[in-house]
Design a protein around this motif. Structure first.
Motif, mmCIF file in Angstrom:
data_model
loop_
_atom_site.group_PDB
_atom_site.id
_atom_site.type_symbol
_atom_site.label_atom_id
_atom_site.label_comp_id
_atom_site.label_asym_id
_atom_site.label_seq_id
_atom_site.Cartn_x
_atom_site.Cartn_y
_atom_site.Cartn_z
ATOM 1 N N SER A 1 6.710 -3.885 18.824
ATOM 2 C CA SER A 1 6.747 -2.548 19.413
ATOM 3 C C SER A 1 6.907 -1.496 18.325
ATOM 4 O O SER A 1 7.804 -1.598 17.495
ATOM 5 C CB SER A 1 7.909 -2.435 20.400
ATOM 6 N N TYR B 1 4.102 6.595 13.853
ATOM 7 C CA TYR B 1 4.843 5.445 14.353
ATOM 8 C C TYR B 1 5.228 4.531 13.201
ATOM 9 O O TYR B 1 4.549 4.496 12.173
ATOM 10 C CB TYR B 1 3.992 4.640 15.344
ATOM 11 N N CYS C 1 0.338 -4.778 17.999
ATOM 12 C CA CYS C 1 0.829 -3.401 18.077
ATOM 13 C C CYS C 1 0.590 -2.865 19.486
ATOM 14 O O CYS C 1 -0.488 -3.065 20.043
ATOM 15 C CB CYS C 1 0.115 -2.538 17.045
ATOM 16 N N ASP C 2 1.590 -2.188 20.025
ATOM 17 C CA ASP C 2 1.485 -1.660 21.375
ATOM 18 C C ASP C 2 0.911 -0.241 21.436
ATOM 19 O O ASP C 2 0.863 0.364 22.492
ATOM 20 C CB ASP C 2 2.851 -1.703 22.069
#
Length: 176
Positions: free
Chosen positions: A121, A113, A84-85
């Motif tokens: 992403s 998110y 996960c970014d």
């Protein structure tokens, strides 16, 4: 059992997964809602766990550990970190088809998110009106995956839906 919190129902409604804590760290356990029988799920040492959430197919549990998303496989007993970014995710929830994980994080306000459950992403929601957003909840109806989340812009609090495929956002309630 040690102090427990952060509960999630199994898809069949027969068990609840929760976090346990003791001097050795945090682990996951389940309780049978009919019998009250508690069964350990993980046997970690020195770990902190948060926010377990059972997948809709009943095969996995997603949770947060050491500021990252991890998935525990019920069948194999194996864990997998989900790339996960976004830093410091909290409150992961599965999409109805288990292909996405919704979560929130705090960085100059709460943000929601969506992340493919295989990792990658993350996509921020609430961008159209630049809302702070949190607490995603999912539904799948008539071939459309949709989330609803709590949005805030200055002093206006709203309930906002977003279609996953199109990204279309719509305010359902204002000033709640």
């Amino acid at each position: 059992w040690p102090w427990a919190c952060m509960f999630s129902w199994s898809p069949d409604g027969q068990r609840i997964v929760f976090k346990t804590s003791d001097d050795h760290g945090d682990n996951l356990a389940t309780v049978n809602v009919q019998t009250g029988e508690v069964e350990p799920v993980t046997f970690f040492s020195g770990r902190e766990l948060y926010d377990p959430n059972w997948s809709n197919d009943g095969q996995s549990i997603v949770y947060i550990t050491n500021d990252r998303i991890e998935i525990f496989s019920i069948g194999t007993g194996q864990t997998k970190e989900v790339a996960c970014d976004i830093k410091s995710p909290r409150g992961p929830t599965w999409s109805p088809d288990d292909k996405w994980i919704g979560f929130q994080t705090f960085s100059q306000g709460w943000q929601t998110y969506l992340l493919p459950s295989s990792g990658g992403s993350a996509i921020r929601v609430g961008l159209i009106n630049d809302y702070e957003s949190q607490m995603p909840s999912w539904r799948y109806i008539d071939g459309v995956t949709e989330i609803i989340f709590h949005g805030r812009k200055k002093t206006v609090y709203s309930a906002i839906t977003m279609e996953l495929e199109s990204g279309f956002e719509q305010t359902i309630l204002d000033s709640i």
